[in-house]
Design a protein around this motif. Structure first.
Motif, PDB file in Angstrom:
ATOM      1  N   PRO A 218      33.629   5.213 -80.132  1.00 41.81           N
ATOM      2  CA  PRO A 218      32.596   4.479 -79.400  1.00 41.81           C
ATOM      3  C   PRO A 218      32.933   4.419 -77.907  1.00 41.81           C
ATOM      4  CG  PRO A 218      33.203   3.308 -81.390  1.00 41.81           C
ATOM      5  CD  PRO A 218      34.184   4.423 -81.250  1.00 41.81           C
ATOM      6  N   GLY A 219      31.891   4.486 -77.089  1.00 40.28           N
ATOM      7  CA  GLY A 219      32.084   4.451 -75.643  1.00 40.28           C
ATOM      8  C   GLY A 219      32.297   5.813 -75.032  1.00 40.28           C
ATOM      9  N   VAL A 220      32.302   6.873 -75.868  1.00 39.42           N
ATOM     10  CA  VAL A 220      32.459   8.239 -75.369  1.00 39.42           C
ATOM     11  C   VAL A 220      31.145   8.971 -75.594  1.00 39.42           C
ATOM     12  CG1 VAL A 220      33.725  10.411 -75.549  1.00 39.42           C
ATOM     13  CG2 VAL A 220      34.925   8.237 -75.863  1.00 39.42           C
ATOM     14  N   GLN A 221      30.565   9.488 -74.531  1.00 36.69           N
ATOM     15  CA  GLN A 221      29.258  10.129 -74.604  1.00 36.69           C
ATOM     16  C   GLN A 221      29.368  11.604 -74.230  1.00 36.69           C
ATOM     17  OE1 GLN A 221      26.291   8.271 -72.155  1.00 36.69           O
ATOM     18  NE2 GLN A 221      24.594   9.462 -73.013  1.00 36.69           N
ATOM     19  N   LEU A 222      28.822  12.465 -75.095  1.00 35.27           N
ATOM     20  CA  LEU A 222      28.833  13.904 -74.846  1.00 35.27           C
ATOM     21  C   LEU A 222      27.737  14.251 -73.842  1.00 35.27           C
ATOM     22  CD1 LEU A 222      29.986  16.717 -75.684  1.00 35.27           C
ATOM     23  CD2 LEU A 222      28.140  16.809 -77.389  1.00 35.27           C
ATOM     24  N   LYS A 223      28.077  15.089 -72.842  1.00 36.14           N
ATOM     25  CA  LYS A 223      27.121  15.522 -71.828  1.00 36.14           C
ATOM     26  C   LYS A 223      27.201  17.041 -71.698  1.00 36.14           C
ATOM     27  CE  LYS A 223      25.968  11.417 -69.867  1.00 36.14           C
ATOM     28  NZ  LYS A 223      24.638  10.952 -69.442  1.00 36.14           N
ATOM     29  N   HIS A 224      26.083  17.672 -71.395  1.00 37.23           N
ATOM     30  CA  HIS A 224      26.109  19.115 -71.149  1.00 37.23           C
ATOM     31  C   HIS A 224      24.892  19.491 -70.318  1.00 37.23           C
ATOM     32  CE1 HIS A 224      22.919  19.954 -74.118  1.00 37.23           C
ATOM     33  NE2 HIS A 224      23.480  19.003 -74.828  1.00 37.23           N
ATOM     34  N   GLY A 225      24.942  20.660 -69.698  1.00 35.06           N
ATOM     35  CA  GLY A 225      23.822  21.117 -68.888  1.00 35.06           C
ATOM     36  C   GLY A 225      24.001  22.561 -68.487  1.00 35.06           C
ATOM     37  N   TYR A 226      22.924  23.125 -67.922  1.00 39.39           N
ATOM     38  CA  TYR A 226      22.951  24.518 -67.499  1.00 39.39           C
ATOM     39  C   TYR A 226      22.039  24.678 -66.290  1.00 39.39           C
ATOM     40  CZ  TYR A 226      22.541  29.601 -67.520  1.00 39.39           C
ATOM     41  OH  TYR A 226      22.566  30.927 -67.171  1.00 39.39           O
ATOM     42  N   SER A 227      22.549  25.332 -65.239  1.00 39.51           N
ATOM     43  CA  SER A 227      21.767  25.634 -64.047  1.00 39.51           C
ATOM     44  C   SER A 227      21.351  27.100 -64.110  1.00 39.51           C
ATOM     45  CB  SER A 227      22.594  25.377 -62.779  1.00 39.51           C
ATOM     46  OG  SER A 227      21.954  25.929 -61.651  1.00 39.51           O
ATOM     47  N   ILE A 228      20.052  27.335 -64.236  1.00 38.20           N
ATOM     48  CA  ILE A 228      19.549  28.716 -64.291  1.00 38.20           C
ATOM     49  C   ILE A 228      19.834  29.428 -62.974  1.00 38.20           C
ATOM     50  CG2 ILE A 228      17.469  30.132 -64.509  1.00 38.20           C
ATOM     51  CD1 ILE A 228      16.309  27.996 -66.331  1.00 38.20           C
ATOM     52  N   LYS A 229      19.631  28.710 -61.855  1.00 37.33           N
ATOM     53  CA  LYS A 229      19.802  29.325 -60.545  1.00 37.33           C
ATOM     54  C   LYS A 229      21.232  29.826 -60.351  1.00 37.33           C
ATOM     55  CE  LYS A 229      19.477  28.348 -55.598  1.00 37.33           C
ATOM     56  NZ  LYS A 229      19.127  27.325 -54.571  1.00 37.33           N
ATOM     57  N   GLU A 230      22.216  29.001 -60.736  1.00 36.41           N
ATOM     58  CA  GLU A 230      23.612  29.351 -60.503  1.00 36.41           C
ATOM     59  C   GLU A 230      24.272  29.976 -61.723  1.00 36.41           C
ATOM     60  OE1 GLU A 230      25.538  25.796 -59.182  1.00 36.41           O
ATOM     61  OE2 GLU A 230      24.768  25.995 -57.159  1.00 36.41           O
TER      62      GLU A 230
END
Length: 380
Positions: free
Chosen positions: A326-338
């Protein structure tokens, strides 16, 4: 004060010093062409880039007396350092007398009046007025950085940290910088760390007439010697106690996971690590967010690292099966431009000024790292 242009036909064309029509003319140039603030002279190793937050930015002093001012421009550089600009022409007597007092008024009241939330609002409003997309404008400002801190949310965290630390840059811009102002700039630089105080002489030259008239603009930064001495002193001091919780974790990551440090404390409260057996050319970063009250552990694939969509999906699929505490949140993302992929966790409950739960948070970081690496694809 004459300069010359030598044409391809070996003709020497004189370009004469040309005064600005008025201060409005000079101010407008900085709005349209922030590069005239000569970021490559201010920091040759990492040239400063500028994004305009607001022109005629109001500053208010609240106390037994109430005073209102408007600074000519508010910019941010790529590290989120608020840069306050005051422009004057040499013919204006205030350049020698009132302008220094005005700038000190701005600086002393700025942090109390301008929160990071207000800076964001003003930036969004300025973009809206000009028909620009704030996300695109900020992405263009941050493009070229090769670290995770080019993410907008991390950039605004940097702005917050700079406000809390009183890290500002004060720029006096004029067509001519009198020696009296230069002496004051150098004195203030020695006394006002972590602030930087500089004067920029932006001379204008012109040749031709009418629609054929060609203007040449030559910026020159004054006060850099004092800034260099001030920077050297700051490099020997780590004022942010929160960075030490990260340094301890980095040492253990090196021993337990075979990672190698890149640059320790790239900024205060940041640690960057290479994983020799990891994926591609990416790096792991551990950093703190004062604004969110989190410790953050991220893998940043880097711009153009070439992590395929299939590999990204494989990583995310594996991590979705991990039961973080608890208290740990998964994050992710992707930049198409870069072509940049990042994934990681944010651990809430971090206060750099309160050591009472640091040991627990260190344990959370190490456990999260083990969980991520256990599900991580490895290079052959």
């Amino acid at each position: 004060d004459q300069i010359y242009i030598l044409t391809d036909e070996d003709v020497l064309v004189p370009v004469a010093s040309s005064p600005y029509a008025n201060e409005e003319d000079l101010q407008g140039l900085l709005v349209r062409h922030p590069a005239l603030l000569a970021g490559e002279q201010i920091d040759p190793e990492d040239p400063r880039r500028w994004i305009l937050i607001k022109r005629e930015a109001p500053v208010l002093h609240r106390g037994s007396e109430v005073h209102r001012w408007r600074m000519d421009h508010l910019f941010l550089d790529q590290e989120g350092v608020p840069t306050l600009v005051e422009t004057k022409l040499a013919s204006n007597p205030e350049l020698r007398r009132k302008v220094v007092g005005q700038m000190l008024d701005y600086a002393s009241n700025f942090a109390a009046e301008w929160s990071v939330e207000r800076i964001q609002r003003e930036f969004d409003s300025r973009c809206e007025e000009q028909g620009l997309n704030p996300e695109t404008e900020l992405a263009n400002h941050l493009s070229g950085d090769i670290h995770l801190d080019s993410r907008p949310d991390v950039f605004w965290d940097e702005v917050q940290a700079n406000l809390e630390e009183g890290r500002l840059r004060l720029l006096f811009v004029a067509d001519r910088v009198p020696s009296a102002l230069l002496n004051i700039v150098e004195f203030l630089n020695e006394q006002m760390s972590p602030c930087e105080v500089l004067a920029i002489e932006l001379r204008q030259y012109a040749s031709g007439e009418g629609t054929e008239k060609l203007k040449t603009l030559v910026p020159r930064v004054h006060g850099l010697g004092a800034v260099s001495r001030s920077r050297a002193r700051r490099k020997r001091v780590v004022a942010d106690s929160g960075s030490f919780v990260l340094e301890g974790v980095a040492d253990e990551f090196e021993l337990e996971f075979g990672m190698r440090p890149r640059i320790r404390s790239h900024r205060r409260g940041w640690v960057r690590l290479d994983d020799p057996n990891g994926l591609g050319d990416g790096e792991w970063l551990i950093y703190q967010s004062r604004q969110k009250g989190t410790l953050n552990l991220y893998f940043d694939g880097g711009a153009g690292a070439g992590i395929s969509e299939e590999e990204q999906q494989r990583i995310l699929f594996s991590l979705n099966d991990v039961s973080f505490q608890p208290g740990v949140q998964l994050k992710h993302g992707y930049s198409i431009k870069e072509e940049r992929f990042w994934v990681g966790v944010e651990i809430s409950g971090f206060d750099p000024d309160d050591e009472s739960n640091w040991e627990d948070l260190q344990g959370f970081l190490k456990k999260a790292m083990r969980q991520m690496l256990d599900s991580w694809p490895r290079d052959e």
